[in-house]
Design an enzyme around this catalytic site. Structure first.
Site, PDB file in Angstrom:
ATOM      1  N   SER A  41      48.011  46.479  33.100  1.00 34.41           N
ATOM      2  CA  SER A  41      47.326  45.175  32.996  1.00 34.41           C
ATOM      3  C   SER A  41      47.722  44.488  31.692  1.00 34.41           C
ATOM      4  O   SER A  41      48.271  45.132  30.785  1.00 34.41           O
ATOM      5  CB  SER A  41      45.811  45.448  32.998  1.00 34.41           C
ATOM      6  OG  SER A  41      45.080  44.317  32.584  1.00 34.41           O
ATOM      7  N   TYR A  90      37.534  48.346  31.063  1.00 40.37           N
ATOM      8  CA  TYR A  90      38.798  48.086  31.763  1.00 40.37           C
ATOM      9  C   TYR A  90      39.972  48.170  30.780  1.00 40.37           C
ATOM     10  O   TYR A  90      40.994  48.803  31.066  1.00 40.37           O
ATOM     11  CB  TYR A  90      38.708  46.701  32.407  1.00 40.37           C
ATOM     12  CG  TYR A  90      39.858  46.311  33.305  1.00 40.37           C
ATOM     13  CD1 TYR A  90      39.946  46.788  34.607  1.00 40.37           C
ATOM     14  CD2 TYR A  90      40.847  45.433  32.858  1.00 40.37           C
ATOM     15  CE1 TYR A  90      40.988  46.414  35.449  1.00 40.37           C
ATOM     16  CE2 TYR A  90      41.887  45.038  33.691  1.00 40.37           C
ATOM     17  CZ  TYR A  90      41.952  45.530  34.986  1.00 40.37           C
ATOM     18  OH  TYR A  90      42.986  45.151  35.811  1.00 40.37           O
TER      19      TYR A  90
HETATM   20  P1  NAP Z   1      41.480  44.345  44.484  1.00 37.44           P
HETATM   21  O1  NAP Z   1      41.873  43.149  45.274  1.00 37.44           O
HETATM   22  O2  NAP Z   1      40.081  44.479  44.003  1.00 37.44           O
HETATM   23  O3  NAP Z   1      41.897  45.697  45.262  1.00 37.44           O
HETATM   24  C1  NAP Z   1      41.639  46.953  44.706  1.00 37.44           C
HETATM   25  C2  NAP Z   1      41.753  48.012  45.761  1.00 37.44           C
HETATM   26  O4  NAP Z   1      41.416  49.294  45.182  1.00 37.44           O
HETATM   27  C3  NAP Z   1      40.795  47.789  46.916  1.00 37.44           C
HETATM   28  O5  NAP Z   1      41.482  48.067  48.132  1.00 37.44           O
HETATM   29  C4  NAP Z   1      39.707  48.827  46.663  1.00 37.44           C
HETATM   30  O6  NAP Z   1      39.076  49.342  47.803  1.00 37.44           O
HETATM   31  C5  NAP Z   1      40.542  49.950  46.067  1.00 37.44           C
HETATM   32  N1  NAP Z   1      39.712  50.947  45.394  1.00 37.44           N
HETATM   33  C6  NAP Z   1      38.799  50.723  44.416  1.00 37.44           C
HETATM   34  N2  NAP Z   1      38.222  51.901  44.054  1.00 37.44           N
HETATM   35  C7  NAP Z   1      38.787  52.863  44.830  1.00 37.44           C
HETATM   36  C8  NAP Z   1      38.615  54.273  44.935  1.00 37.44           C
HETATM   37  N3  NAP Z   1      37.751  54.942  44.168  1.00 37.44           N
HETATM   38  N4  NAP Z   1      39.352  54.951  45.835  1.00 37.44           N
HETATM   39  C9  NAP Z   1      40.218  54.282  46.642  1.00 37.44           C
HETATM   40  N5  NAP Z   1      40.437  52.966  46.585  1.00 37.44           N
HETATM   41  C10 NAP Z   1      39.720  52.263  45.699  1.00 37.44           C
HETATM   42  O7  NAP Z   1      42.384  44.444  43.221  1.00 37.44           O
HETATM   43  P2  NAP Z   1      43.834  43.843  42.913  1.00 37.44           P
HETATM   44  O8  NAP Z   1      43.654  42.605  42.150  1.00 37.44           O
HETATM   45  O9  NAP Z   1      44.704  43.887  44.113  1.00 37.44           O
HETATM   46  O10 NAP Z   1      44.278  44.946  41.852  1.00 37.44           O
HETATM   47  C11 NAP Z   1      45.050  46.088  42.178  1.00 37.44           C
HETATM   48  C12 NAP Z   1      45.376  46.790  40.866  1.00 37.44           C
HETATM   49  O11 NAP Z   1      46.032  45.876  39.995  1.00 37.44           O
HETATM   50  C13 NAP Z   1      44.149  47.278  40.107  1.00 37.44           C
HETATM   51  O12 NAP Z   1      44.450  48.487  39.458  1.00 37.44           O
HETATM   52  C14 NAP Z   1      43.913  46.165  39.100  1.00 37.44           C
HETATM   53  O13 NAP Z   1      43.207  46.599  37.980  1.00 37.44           O
HETATM   54  C15 NAP Z   1      45.337  45.806  38.770  1.00 37.44           C
HETATM   55  N6  NAP Z   1      45.542  44.475  38.203  1.00 37.44           N
HETATM   56  C16 NAP Z   1      45.097  43.345  38.841  1.00 37.44           C
HETATM   57  C17 NAP Z   1      45.370  42.100  38.278  1.00 37.44           C
HETATM   58  C18 NAP Z   1      44.951  40.799  38.896  1.00 37.44           C
HETATM   59  O14 NAP Z   1      45.094  39.780  38.225  1.00 37.44           O
HETATM   60  N7  NAP Z   1      44.466  40.756  40.122  1.00 37.44           N
HETATM   61  C19 NAP Z   1      46.089  42.036  37.098  1.00 37.44           C
HETATM   62  C20 NAP Z   1      46.488  43.209  36.477  1.00 37.44           C
HETATM   63  C21 NAP Z   1      46.228  44.410  37.039  1.00 37.44           C
HETATM   64  P3  NAP Z   1      37.751  48.667  48.467  1.00 37.44           P
HETATM   65  O15 NAP Z   1      38.244  47.480  49.152  1.00 37.44           O
HETATM   66  O16 NAP Z   1      37.273  49.720  49.408  1.00 37.44           O
HETATM   67  O17 NAP Z   1      36.806  48.383  47.351  1.00 37.44           O
HETATM   68  C1  GCO Z   2      39.834  39.758  33.403  1.00 39.37           C
HETATM   69  C2  GCO Z   2      40.787  40.026  34.525  1.00 39.37           C
HETATM   70  C3  GCO Z   2      41.983  40.855  34.086  1.00 39.37           C
HETATM   71  C4  GCO Z   2      43.022  40.929  35.167  1.00 39.37           C
HETATM   72  C5  GCO Z   2      44.276  41.636  34.871  1.00 39.37           C
HETATM   73  C6  GCO Z   2      45.073  41.019  33.772  1.00 39.37           C
HETATM   74  O1  GCO Z   2      38.634  39.717  33.648  1.00 39.37           O
HETATM   75  O2  GCO Z   2      40.309  39.529  32.282  1.00 39.37           O
HETATM   76  O3  GCO Z   2      40.206  40.531  35.660  1.00 39.37           O
HETATM   77  O4  GCO Z   2      41.685  41.944  33.377  1.00 39.37           O
HETATM   78  O5  GCO Z   2      42.504  41.399  36.353  1.00 39.37           O
HETATM   79  O6  GCO Z   2      44.134  43.019  34.734  1.00 39.37           O
HETATM   80  O7  GCO Z   2      46.298  41.631  33.664  1.00 39.37           O
END
Ligand code: NAP
Ligand code: GCO
Length: 264
Positions: A145, A158
Site C-alpha cells: 500500500s 493498516y
Molecule cells: P476489497 O474490495 O475490500 O476486497 C478485499 C477482499 O479480501 C474481499 O474479497 C474480502 O472478502 C477479502 N477478505 C477480507 N478478509 C478476508 C479473510 N480473512 N479471508 C479471506 N478473504 C478475506 O479490497 P481491494 O480494494 O480490492 O483491496 C485488495 C488488497 O489491496 C487489500 O490488501 C488492500 O489493502 C490492498 N490495497 C487496496 C488499495 C485501494 O486503493 N483499493 C490500495 C492499496 C492496497 P469479503 O468480500 O468476504 O469481505
Molecule cells: C485510506 C485508504 C488507503 C488505500 C490504499 C492506499 O484510507 O487511506 O483506504 O489506505 O486503500 O491502501 O495505497
C-alpha cells in the site's frame, strides 16, 4: 517476448479475489494463460466470484477459507494441490482497513487488521513455500500500500500492517531466494474499489468528497487508479520476466510517492 510474460501451465492462488483488485489481477493472469484459484470468506462470495469469472470466460476454482486461520489455510492448500496442482504463483491480496482515530481504536480492532493484512500473508506463504521449493521455484506477490511508506490520520493499524508486509516481503525474498522463489510487493496507489468507496462518496450537496479531490490533487496522473492499472505490473512479477527481481516493492500509484503535492 510473449513467452517472457506468459503464465501458461502456471497455477495461481489469489486470496480474497471474488471482486476488487484480486479479481482484476486473477483475470489478467488467466488472460496470460494461468489456471486461477481464489478464496473468499463465505459460500455467497465464492459463488459470486465464480459467476463473475465465468462471465469473463474464465474457469476459476473457488474455495471458502479465512486466511487468518492457519488450519483452514493448510487444508485449502492441501485440497488445491490435490484437485488443481501445486501453486506456482501466490498473491496475498485479501485485506481489510479500519479508519478509526488511533486513540479511539480498541486493541482488538488493531489486532484484527494486523491479523488479516500481515499475519495472513505469513500463514498463506508458509503453507505454499514447501511445495514451491520441491517444484524448483515460485512467485509470491504481496499487495502492499501507500501506507507501506506513508502515514495518515485514522489508519494506524493498516499502516503498521502494510509496513510490516513490506518487510515480510523482503524477508521471504532473503530467506527463500536461493530456492528460486521471488517474493515481491505491489503497492497500489488509491484505486477505486469497494474498500475505498467511503472516500469517494458524494457529499449531500452533490459535490465530491474532500478526500476524493485531495487524492486527485496529490496524484500526478490526476485521477484515481483503476484495478486494470495493476494488471501489467502483476503479470510482470508473476512471470519469468522478473526472475532476478526479488524483495522489491513496485508502487503503482500514478506518481504519488514522487510528488510533494500542490500548494493549496
Ligand atoms: P476489497 O474490495 O475490500 O476486497 C478485499 C477482499 O479480501 C474481499 O474479497 C474480502 O472478502 C477479502 N477478505 C477480507 N478478509 C478476508 C479473510 N480473512 N479471508 C479471506 N478473504 C478475506 O479490497 P481491494 O480494494 O480490492 O483491496 C485488495 C488488497 O489491496 C487489500 O490488501 C488492500 O489493502 C490492498 N490495497 C487496496 C488499495 C485501494 O486503493 N483499493 C490500495 C492499496 C492496497 P469479503 O468480500 O468476504 O469481505
Ligand atoms: C485510506 C485508504 C488507503 C488505500 C490504499 C492506499 O484510507 O487511506 O483506504 O489506505 O486503500 O491502501 O495505497
Amino acid at each position: 517476448m510473449k513467452q517472457l510474460f506468459s503464465l501458461e501451465r502456471k497455477i495461481a492462488l489469489v486470496t480474497g479475489a471474488s471482486y476488487g483488485i484480486g479479481f482484476a489481477i486473477a483475470s489478467a493472469f488467466a488472460k496470460a494463460g494461468a489456471t486461477i484459484v481464489f478464496n473468499d470468506l463465505t459460500r455467497e462470495f465464492v459463488d459470486k466470484g465464480l459467476a463473475a469469472y465465468n462471465e469473463a470466460g474464465i474457469k476459476a476454482h473457488g474455495y471458502i477459507c479465512d486466511v487468518t486461520d492457519e488450519e483452514q489455510v493448510n487444508s485449502m492448500v492441501a485440497k488445491i494441490e490435490k484437485e488443481v496442482g501445486i501453486i506456482d504463483i501466490l498473491v496475498n491480496n485479501a485485506g481489510i482497513i479500519k479508519r478509526i482515530p488511533m486513540i479511539e481504536m480498541l486493541a482488538v480492532e488493531f489486532r484484527q487488521v494486523i491479523d488479516v493484512d500481515l499475519n495472513a500473508p505469513f500463514i498463506v506463504s508458509k503453507a505454499v513455500i514447501p511445495s514451491m521449493i520441491k517444484k524448483g521455484g515460485g512467485k509470491i506477490i504481496n499487495i502492499c500500500s501507500m501506507m507501506s511508506e506513508l502515514g495518515r490520520e485514522t489508519v494506524s493499524a493498516y499502516a503498521a500492517a502494510k509496513g510490516g508486509l513490506k518487510m515480510l516481503t523482503r524477508n521471504i525474498a532473503s530467506e527463500y531466494g536461493a530456492y528460486n522463489i521471488q517474493c515481491n510487493g505491489i503497492g497500489p496507489g488509491y484505486i477505486a474499489t469497494p474498500q475505498t468507496a467511503p472516500l469517494r462518496e458524494k457529499q449531500p450537496d452533490g459535490s465530491p468528497h474532500p478526500f476524493d479531490s485531495f487524492i486527485i490533487a496529490k496524484t500526478p496522473a490526476a485521477r484515481w487508479g483503476y484495478t486494470s492499472d495493476l494488471e501489467g505490473p502483476a503479470i510482470f512479477l508473476a512471470s519469468e520476466a522478473s526472475n532476478f527481481v526479488n524483495g522489491h516493492i513496485l508502487y503503482v500509484d500514478g506518481g504519488i510517492l514522487a510528488y510533494i503535492g500542490k500548494q493549496p
